[in-house]
Write an enzyme that holds these catalytic residues in place. Structure first.
Site, PDB file in Angstrom:
ATOM      1  N   ASP A  58     125.889 -11.958   9.207  1.00 43.42           N
ATOM      2  CA  ASP A  58     125.384 -11.859   7.836  1.00 43.42           C
ATOM      3  C   ASP A  58     126.586 -11.960   6.899  1.00 43.42           C
ATOM      4  OD1 ASP A  58     124.350 -11.034   5.362  1.00 43.42           O
ATOM      5  OD2 ASP A  58     122.882  -9.713   6.335  1.00 43.42           O
ATOM      6  N   LYS A  84     116.507 -18.799  -1.498  1.00 44.52           N
ATOM      7  CA  LYS A  84     116.256 -19.956  -2.371  1.00 44.52           C
ATOM      8  C   LYS A  84     114.890 -20.000  -3.039  1.00 44.52           C
ATOM      9  CE  LYS A  84     114.336 -22.867   1.196  1.00 44.52           C
ATOM     10  NZ  LYS A  84     114.107 -24.192   1.702  1.00 44.52           N
ATOM     11  N   SER A 124     122.474 -26.664  -7.215  1.00 45.19           N
ATOM     12  CA  SER A 124     121.119 -27.180  -7.431  1.00 45.19           C
ATOM     13  C   SER A 124     121.005 -27.793  -8.817  1.00 45.19           C
ATOM     14  CB  SER A 124     120.149 -25.997  -7.323  1.00 45.19           C
ATOM     15  OG  SER A 124     118.894 -26.348  -7.845  1.00 45.19           O
ATOM     16  N   TYR A 148     117.414 -16.850  -9.275  1.00 49.88           N
ATOM     17  CA  TYR A 148     117.944 -17.805  -8.286  1.00 49.88           C
ATOM     18  C   TYR A 148     118.874 -18.805  -8.966  1.00 49.88           C
ATOM     19  CZ  TYR A 148     118.107 -22.069  -5.503  1.00 49.88           C
ATOM     20  OH  TYR A 148     118.553 -23.199  -4.850  1.00 49.88           O
ATOM     21  N   LYS A 152     123.260 -19.657  -8.825  1.00 51.01           N
ATOM     22  CA  LYS A 152     123.972 -20.937  -8.649  1.00 51.01           C
ATOM     23  C   LYS A 152     124.973 -21.146  -9.797  1.00 51.01           C
ATOM     24  CE  LYS A 152     121.837 -22.194  -4.877  1.00 51.01           C
ATOM     25  NZ  LYS A 152     122.530 -22.046  -3.592  1.00 51.01           N
ATOM     26  N   ASN A 198     106.841 -25.363  -2.400  1.00 51.25           N
ATOM     27  CA  ASN A 198     107.296 -26.707  -2.769  1.00 51.25           C
ATOM     28  C   ASN A 198     106.248 -27.763  -2.427  1.00 51.25           C
ATOM     29  OD1 ASN A 198     110.315 -25.388  -1.832  1.00 51.25           O
ATOM     30  ND2 ASN A 198     110.035 -26.230  -3.870  1.00 51.25           N
TER      31      ASN A 198
END
Ligand code: NAD
Ligand code: UFG
Length: 333
Positions: A58, A84, A124, A148, A152, A198
């Protein structure tokens, strides 16, 4: 050369491991399997006929990460590991900030101690935020609309600050657009648990009969057919883009943000009909209200990836759907 791939058992990581091995790199995977399983590592070995070293670690466990770098020498790291799911990040912000940011901090600390300073990071298109004009170009200001997305933006900033401290660092911030599809062997692909968020995994479950119809989120956008437009990229094109990015990073220093996309927009209904062709059946859909937080349309300006990496996408929408369906239909039930 030996490359450490964090999150290498996941969707994009496993495909990238295949491309790395096929390009002659040795690969070690570091994953805690929170969203994947060791079976993916076995499948990578089966596809390539090559051995993969797997560390069940981890990233939140700093000592365990340091131990990996003490045990092995790595010429570079590709860092996919992270949580994600955009919607889940809204209800669990602390878990997302902790996992993604602390995990990345621990990785960078261990890399610095081991003098391993070549890093390719999974960013992303979400870092372009809600207000930039399309197509997105790397120099545009970044922001986000979900925890999220903010992880990033923050990790990109942290890596940029780190690189400024030492000219030996070489860091690529790869901004992915919408990765879909699967390896053409049908052995690895995207297999989300439960009801997918998605688009393509959702359509795949309509095609298997697990879900009755696609809910098209919005039919009244200012787009050619009224449905949302995105830049879908075949996961093997994305995987090959990582190999090119790594080659570039190994021979340069500094920080580069680079879009990995096709530069072409596709609507929800175009993708839906391409999937019908791939699975050979008519599928059902219903136009539903817009999903909160969705943008009408975005796609990449892919010219920087071409200029720096001599890379562009080569697989079309029909191959994306065909390869997704091959994987899905062989993993049904
Ligand atoms: P994925 O969930 O399939 O893969 C992520 C992997 O990281 C999993 O194997 C998971 O077990 C592992 N992981 C998570 N937290 C970890 C930790 N603390 N320690 C060790 N391993 C950990 O996701 P993916 O679609 O392959 O995405 C890979 C990366 O690309 C992620 O960083 C994601 O945010 C980014 N990205 C994905 C998309 C997309 O649409 N799939 C788009 C843009 C960016
Ligand atoms: N859509 C539907 N029905 C569904 C799922 C999606 O109509 O059941 C539509 C969406 O409204 C959108 C398009 O299909 O127009 C694509 O949606 P996805 O959820 O597949 O992808 P997003 O573009 O919303 O999100 C992706 C990644 C995020 C990332 C974001 C920005 O999943 O991680 O791109 O880069 F943050």
């Amino acid at each position: 050369m030996r490359i450490l791939v964090t999150g290498g058992a996941g969707f994009i990581g496993s495909h990238t491991c295949v491309s790395l091995l096929e390009s002659g790199y040795e690969v070690a995977v570091l994953d805690n399997y929170v969203n994947s399983s060791p079976a993916a590592v076995a499948a990578i070995e089966q596809i390539t006929g090559k051995k993969v070293l797997a560390y069940e670690v981890d990233l939140l466990d700093l000592e365990a990460v340091q131990a990996v770098f003490q045990k092995d020498h790595f010429d570079g790291v590709i860092h996919f590991a992270g949580l994600k799911a955009v919607g889940e990040s809204v209800s669990k912000p602390l878990e997302y900030y902790h996992n993604n940011i602390t995990g990345s901090l621990n990785l960078c600390r261990a890399m610095r101690e081991a003098d391993c300073k070549v890093l390719v990071f999974s960013s992303s298109a979400t870092v372009y935020g809600p207000v930039n004009p399309i197509p997105y170009v790397e120099g545009m200001p970044t922001s986000a609309t979900s925890p999220y997305g903010w992880t990033k933006v923050m990790i990109e900033q942290m890596l940029t600050d780190l690189a400024a401290t030492d000219p030996a660092w070489s860091i690529s911030l790869l901004r992915y657009f919408n990765p879909v599809g699967a390896h053409e062997s049908g052995l690895i692909g995207e297999a989300p648990n439960g009801i997918p968020n998605n688009l393509m995994p959702y359509i795949a479950k309509v095609a298997t009969g697990e879900l009755p119809y696609l809910r098209v989120f919005g039919g009244d956008y200012d787009t050619p057919d009224g449905t949302g437009v995105r830049d879908y990229i075949h996961v093997m094109d994305l995987a090959e883009g990582h190999v090119k990015a790594l080659e570039y990073a190994l021979s340069h220093t500094g920080v580069e943000a680079v879009n990995l996309g096709s530069g072409k927009g596709t609507s929800v209904l175009e993708l839906f009909h391409a999937y019908e062709r791939a699975c050979g059946k008519e599928l059902a859909y219903q136009i539903c209200p817009r999903r909160a937080g969705d943008l009408p349309a975005f796609w990449a300006d892919p010219r920087k990836a071409e200029a720096l990496y001599h890379w562009h996408t080569t697989r079309d929408l029909d191959s994306m759907c065909r390869d997704s369906w091959r994987f899905t239909s062989s993993h049904m039930g």
